[in-house]
Write a protein that holds these residues in place. Sequence first.
Motif, PDB file in Angstrom:
ATOM      1  N   LEU A 183       0.819  -1.219   0.000  1.00  0.00           N
ATOM      2  CA  LEU A 183       0.000   0.000   0.000  1.00  0.00           C
ATOM      3  C   LEU A 183       0.847   1.261   0.000  1.00  0.00           C
ATOM      4  O   LEU A 183       0.382   2.327  -0.386  1.00  0.00           O
ATOM      5  CB  LEU A 183      -0.953   0.009   1.204  1.00  0.00           C
ATOM      6  N   LYS A 184       2.093   1.139   0.451  1.00  0.00           N
ATOM      7  CA  LYS A 184       2.987   2.314   0.440  1.00  0.00           C
ATOM      8  C   LYS A 184       3.216   2.811  -0.978  1.00  0.00           C
ATOM      9  O   LYS A 184       3.260   4.008  -1.233  1.00  0.00           O
ATOM     10  CB  LYS A 184       4.341   1.947   1.055  1.00  0.00           C
ATOM     11  N   SER A 185       3.411   1.869  -1.908  1.00  0.00           N
ATOM     12  CA  SER A 185       3.778   2.263  -3.266  1.00  0.00           C
ATOM     13  C   SER A 185       2.639   2.031  -4.252  1.00  0.00           C
ATOM     14  O   SER A 185       2.669   2.546  -5.358  1.00  0.00           O
ATOM     15  CB  SER A 185       4.992   1.462  -3.715  1.00  0.00           C
ATOM     16  N   ARG A 186       1.646   1.272  -3.819  1.00  0.00           N
ATOM     17  CA  ARG A 186       0.575   0.862  -4.739  1.00  0.00           C
ATOM     18  C   ARG A 186      -0.282   2.046  -5.163  1.00  0.00           C
ATOM     19  O   ARG A 186      -0.645   2.887  -4.349  1.00  0.00           O
ATOM     20  CB  ARG A 186      -0.303  -0.135  -3.991  1.00  0.00           C
ATOM     21  N   ILE A 187      -0.618   2.072  -6.453  1.00  0.00           N
ATOM     22  CA  ILE A 187      -1.712   2.934  -6.890  1.00  0.00           C
ATOM     23  C   ILE A 187      -2.813   1.998  -7.346  1.00  0.00           C
ATOM     24  O   ILE A 187      -2.578   1.109  -8.176  1.00  0.00           O
ATOM     25  CB  ILE A 187      -1.265   3.866  -8.033  1.00  0.00           C
ATOM     26  N   ILE A 188      -3.981   2.139  -6.742  1.00  0.00           N
ATOM     27  CA  ILE A 188      -5.095   1.263  -7.100  1.00  0.00           C
ATOM     28  C   ILE A 188      -5.629   1.755  -8.439  1.00  0.00           C
ATOM     29  O   ILE A 188      -6.330   2.756  -8.504  1.00  0.00           O
ATOM     30  CB  ILE A 188      -6.190   1.307  -6.017  1.00  0.00           C
ATOM     31  N   ARG A 189      -5.258   1.052  -9.500  1.00  0.00           N
ATOM     32  CA  ARG A 189      -5.679   1.492 -10.838  1.00  0.00           C
ATOM     33  C   ARG A 189      -7.169   1.321 -11.022  1.00  0.00           C
ATOM     34  O   ARG A 189      -7.830   2.175 -11.595  1.00  0.00           O
ATOM     35  CB  ARG A 189      -4.936   0.685 -11.912  1.00  0.00           C
ATOM     36  N   ARG A 190      -7.691   0.179 -10.568  1.00  0.00           N
ATOM     37  CA  ARG A 190      -9.123  -0.077 -10.747  1.00  0.00           C
ATOM     38  C   ARG A 190      -9.674  -0.869  -9.577  1.00  0.00           C
ATOM     39  O   ARG A 190      -9.026  -1.804  -9.098  1.00  0.00           O
ATOM     40  CB  ARG A 190      -9.364  -0.849 -12.048  1.00  0.00           C
ATOM     41  N   LEU A 191     -10.837  -0.463  -9.133  1.00  0.00           N
ATOM     42  CA  LEU A 191     -11.586  -1.177  -8.098  1.00  0.00           C
ATOM     43  C   LEU A 191     -12.960  -1.513  -8.665  1.00  0.00           C
ATOM     44  O   LEU A 191     -13.625  -0.636  -9.228  1.00  0.00           O
ATOM     45  CB  LEU A 191     -11.747  -0.290  -6.858  1.00  0.00           C
ATOM     46  N   ASP A 192     -13.368  -2.766  -8.525  1.00  0.00           N
ATOM     47  CA  ASP A 192     -14.747  -3.181  -8.831  1.00  0.00           C
ATOM     48  C   ASP A 192     -15.371  -3.699  -7.546  1.00  0.00           C
ATOM     49  O   ASP A 192     -14.708  -4.418  -6.792  1.00  0.00           O
ATOM     50  CB  ASP A 192     -14.764  -4.324  -9.855  1.00  0.00           C
ATOM     51  N   ALA A 193     -16.615  -3.363  -7.325  1.00  0.00           N
ATOM     52  CA  ALA A 193     -17.309  -3.897  -6.143  1.00  0.00           C
ATOM     53  C   ALA A 193     -18.749  -4.246  -6.517  1.00  0.00           C
ATOM     54  O   ALA A 193     -19.402  -3.494  -7.255  1.00  0.00           O
ATOM     55  CB  ALA A 193     -17.275  -2.895  -4.997  1.00  0.00           C
ATOM     56  N   SER A 212      -2.377 -10.992  -4.894  1.00  0.00           N
ATOM     57  CA  SER A 212      -1.128 -11.246  -5.619  1.00  0.00           C
ATOM     58  C   SER A 212      -0.386  -9.914  -5.744  1.00  0.00           C
ATOM     59  O   SER A 212      -0.821  -8.894  -5.206  1.00  0.00           O
ATOM     60  CB  SER A 212      -1.430 -11.828  -6.995  1.00  0.00           C
ATOM     61  N   ASP A 213       0.710  -9.903  -6.472  1.00  0.00           N
ATOM     62  CA  ASP A 213       1.475  -8.657  -6.589  1.00  0.00           C
ATOM     63  C   ASP A 213       0.670  -7.552  -7.265  1.00  0.00           C
ATOM     64  O   ASP A 213       0.835  -6.381  -6.954  1.00  0.00           O
ATOM     65  CB  ASP A 213       2.765  -8.903  -7.381  1.00  0.00           C
ATOM     66  N   GLU A 214      -0.172  -7.938  -8.200  1.00  0.00           N
ATOM     67  CA  GLU A 214      -0.868  -6.915  -8.978  1.00  0.00           C
ATOM     68  C   GLU A 214      -2.359  -6.814  -8.685  1.00  0.00           C
ATOM     69  O   GLU A 214      -2.968  -5.792  -8.959  1.00  0.00           O
ATOM     70  CB  GLU A 214      -0.688  -7.205 -10.477  1.00  0.00           C
ATOM     71  N   ASP A 215      -2.943  -7.890  -8.174  1.00  0.00           N
ATOM     72  CA  ASP A 215      -4.397  -7.919  -8.032  1.00  0.00           C
ATOM     73  C   ASP A 215      -4.799  -8.391  -6.644  1.00  0.00           C
ATOM     74  O   ASP A 215      -3.985  -8.971  -5.924  1.00  0.00           O
ATOM     75  CB  ASP A 215      -5.003  -8.889  -9.062  1.00  0.00           C
ATOM     76  N   ALA A 216      -6.043  -8.163  -6.311  1.00  0.00           N
ATOM     77  CA  ALA A 216      -6.586  -8.743  -5.086  1.00  0.00           C
ATOM     78  C   ALA A 216      -8.068  -9.002  -5.308  1.00  0.00           C
ATOM     79  O   ALA A 216      -8.756  -8.228  -5.989  1.00  0.00           O
ATOM     80  CB  ALA A 216      -6.377  -7.811  -3.895  1.00  0.00           C
ATOM     81  N   LEU A 217      -8.535 -10.120  -4.762  1.00  0.00           N
ATOM     82  CA  LEU A 217      -9.955 -10.451  -4.773  1.00  0.00           C
ATOM     83  C   LEU A 217     -10.407 -10.544  -3.325  1.00  0.00           C
ATOM     84  O   LEU A 217      -9.685 -11.080  -2.475  1.00  0.00           O
ATOM     85  CB  LEU A 217     -10.209 -11.789  -5.472  1.00  0.00           C
ATOM     86  N   PHE A 218     -11.608 -10.041  -3.065  1.00  0.00           N
ATOM     87  CA  PHE A 218     -12.088  -9.937  -1.692  1.00  0.00           C
ATOM     88  C   PHE A 218     -13.545 -10.380  -1.665  1.00  0.00           C
ATOM     89  O   PHE A 218     -14.305 -10.069  -2.588  1.00  0.00           O
ATOM     90  CB  PHE A 218     -11.959  -8.475  -1.246  1.00  0.00           C
ATOM     91  N   ALA A 219     -13.912 -11.101  -0.642  1.00  0.00           N
ATOM     92  CA  ALA A 219     -15.306 -11.535  -0.499  1.00  0.00           C
ATOM     93  C   ALA A 219     -15.750 -11.370   0.942  1.00  0.00           C
ATOM     94  O   ALA A 219     -14.976 -11.603   1.872  1.00  0.00           O
ATOM     95  CB  ALA A 219     -15.457 -12.992  -0.920  1.00  0.00           C
ATOM     96  N   VAL A 220     -16.990 -10.943   1.114  1.00  0.00           N
ATOM     97  CA  VAL A 220     -17.628 -10.884   2.435  1.00  0.00           C
ATOM     98  C   VAL A 220     -18.776 -11.881   2.398  1.00  0.00           C
ATOM     99  O   VAL A 220     -19.641 -11.802   1.516  1.00  0.00           O
ATOM    100  CB  VAL A 220     -18.147  -9.462   2.741  1.00  0.00           C
ATOM    101  N   VAL A 221     -18.759 -12.829   3.342  1.00  0.00           N
ATOM    102  CA  VAL A 221     -19.689 -13.952   3.285  1.00  0.00           C
ATOM    103  C   VAL A 221     -20.365 -14.130   4.639  1.00  0.00           C
ATOM    104  O   VAL A 221     -19.691 -14.085   5.682  1.00  0.00           O
ATOM    105  CB  VAL A 221     -18.928 -15.243   2.901  1.00  0.00           C
ATOM    106  N   SER A 222     -21.675 -14.286   4.640  1.00  0.00           N
ATOM    107  CA  SER A 222     -22.380 -14.760   5.850  1.00  0.00           C
ATOM    108  C   SER A 222     -22.830 -16.181   5.506  1.00  0.00           C
ATOM    109  O   SER A 222     -21.990 -17.015   5.191  1.00  0.00           O
ATOM    110  CB  SER A 222     -23.530 -13.836   6.224  1.00  0.00           C
ATOM    111  N   ASP A 223     -24.112 -16.512   5.538  1.00  0.00           N
ATOM    112  CA  ASP A 223     -24.512 -17.822   5.013  1.00  0.00           C
ATOM    113  C   ASP A 223     -24.524 -17.797   3.486  1.00  0.00           C
ATOM    114  O   ASP A 223     -24.535 -18.835   2.832  1.00  0.00           O
ATOM    115  CB  ASP A 223     -25.872 -18.241   5.588  1.00  0.00           C
ATOM    116  N   THR A 224     -24.489 -16.594   2.930  1.00  0.00           N
ATOM    117  CA  THR A 224     -24.409 -16.434   1.478  1.00  0.00           C
ATOM    118  C   THR A 224     -23.443 -15.281   1.204  1.00  0.00           C
ATOM    119  O   THR A 224     -22.976 -14.628   2.134  1.00  0.00           O
ATOM    120  CB  THR A 224     -25.813 -16.158   0.890  1.00  0.00           C
ATOM    121  N   THR A 225     -23.124 -15.015  -0.065  1.00  0.00           N
ATOM    122  CA  THR A 225     -22.167 -13.954  -0.373  1.00  0.00           C
ATOM    123  C   THR A 225     -22.832 -12.594  -0.208  1.00  0.00           C
ATOM    124  O   THR A 225     -23.893 -12.330  -0.776  1.00  0.00           O
ATOM    125  CB  THR A 225     -21.636 -14.095  -1.810  1.00  0.00           C
ATOM    126  N   VAL A 226     -22.193 -11.732   0.571  1.00  0.00           N
ATOM    127  CA  VAL A 226     -22.721 -10.394   0.851  1.00  0.00           C
ATOM    128  C   VAL A 226     -22.142  -9.384  -0.137  1.00  0.00           C
ATOM    129  O   VAL A 226     -22.851  -8.524  -0.661  1.00  0.00           O
ATOM    130  CB  VAL A 226     -22.375  -9.996   2.303  1.00  0.00           C
TER     131      VAL A 226
END
Lengths: 235, 235
Positions: A183-193, A212-226
Motif C-alpha cells: 500500500l505504500k507504493s501501490r496505486i489502485i488502478r481499478r476497483l470493482d465492487a 497477488s502482486d498486482e491484483d486482489a480479490l475480496f469476499a464478504v460472506v455470511s450464510d451467502t455472499t454479501v
Amino acid sequence: MLTCNYKVHPKDVDFTGRMTTVALCDYILQSAGEDADSRGFGVRDLGKRDATWVLSRLAVETERPLAEHESFSIATWVESLDRIFTTRHHEVRDSDGNVTARATTQWSVINRTTRSLVSLDWLDCATEPRQIGIERPRKLRPAASYSTEESHRVRYSDIDFNGHTNTTRYIAWMFDMLDIDKLKSRIIRRLDANFIRESRYGQTLALRLDESDEDALFAVVSDTTVMLAGISSPF
Amino acid sequence: MLTCNYKVHPKDVDFTGRMTTVALCDYILQSAGEDADSRGFGVRDLGKRDATWVLSRLAVETERPLAEHESFSIATWVESLDRIFTTRHHEVRDSDGNVTARATTQWSVINRTTRSLVSLDWLDCATEPRQIGIERPRKLRPAASYSTEESHRVRYSDIDFNGHTNTTRYIAWMFDMLDIDKLKSRIIRRLDANFIRESRYGQTLALRLDESDEDALFAVVSDTTVMLAGISSPF
C-alpha cells in the motif's frame, strides 16, 4: 450534470499522505446523493415512498491519487436507467482541470420495510448519454480459494442511516487486509465492487482475501455472499 | 477566530439519522486545522520544522445532535498557550445560530522523528481570552475495573498522515463497544478524552469499557495506557 466541489481533508488521507480509496468512494457516493437531492429523487424524496437507494455495483479507475489539501471536483450524471437500475458516472478533476479518477455506480431502489427491489417506472430522471470512458462495473465471481480469512462482527460505526453496513465500510475492510508494504507504493488502478446482500448490526461475517502482486480479490460472506470486490494495481 | 461552514453528510450519521460523535469530533479537529493553516502554523508549516501537532485532550458537550443534511458552523479560537500546550475552543452552531455543541481541545507539538514534545516558544499565535462555557478537558484516571474487554490490532484505516492511530478512531472504538440500544435514545452530553501515548500500525491493544446507565469509562492499553475516555449521557 452536477459538479460538486470538495477538498482533501486530513481525515481523508492515509499514512502516505495520499487520499484513501475509501475516502474517494465516500465523495463519489456523496456526489450521487447531491445530484439526486437537487433533482427531487434523493434519499429524503424516496423516504416519502418508504423507499431508499442502494448501491449495487461500483467501478473506480484512478489516474493519480489526490494529496492532502488538494481541491477537486466531481461531475456526475445519470447515463441510463431501466426498470431496476440506474447507471451514473463520476468524473474527478483536480484544480488544474486534469481528470484524476473516473467512476461508474449502479443503483437500485428498495422498499425500506420489505427490503425488496422497487421498479423505477415512476422515476422522473432525465439521462445524459455521455460515457465516462472506463469499462462498466464487472460482475465478479468468488475466487476458487482465498489465502487469508478473518471474522468481523458488524459494529455501530459500520452501519448507516439505512441500518445496514455502509458500502464504503466493506471497502475499508478489504484495505485493512491488504499488505501494508504494498500500500505504500501501490496505486489502485481499478476497483470493482458488487454489493449483493445487506448485512446488519451484530452479524458475524467472514472476510476473505486473495492477494497477488498486482491484483486482489475480496469476499464478504455470511450464510451467502454479501459483497465481492476486486482491485488491480500495477506497482 | 475563524468560522468554518460544514454540512452533515450521509456518511456522518448513524442508524438514528443523527450525526455521530465521531463525525462531530472529526469536524472539530478539521476546524482546528483550518484555523492553524490560515494563520501559518498548520501541519504543513510545522512539517518544515520536522514537527507536527498532536491532540492531547478533548472535551465536547452537546446540546442537540445535528441531523442529516443540516448546515452548521464551527467557530474556533486559541484561548491560551504556554510552553507545551495550546488550548483551543470550538463553538458549533446550527443554521438558526443556536449553539448545538461546545468543545475544548488541547494540543502540543512533537518532533516527527524523536516523537518527543517540542517547546512552543517559537509559536507566533495571538490568543483570544474568551471562554467557551464548559469545564476544561478533565484529567481522567483508569477505572478500578472494566466490565468488557476486547482486543484490537491497529489497521491501515486506523492510522493517519502522522503514521499513528487517528484520535477519532479511539472514539469510534469506544462507541462500537457501547450498548446499541442505549445509543438509540442516548444523547452524549459530555465526552472527555485524554490521548496519552501513540499507538502504531500492527500493535495489539486492549480496549476496556465500563458502562452504566448514565456514564461510560473507556481505556485503550498496550503495555501502558494509550488513551482514556469518559462519557456522560442522561437518557
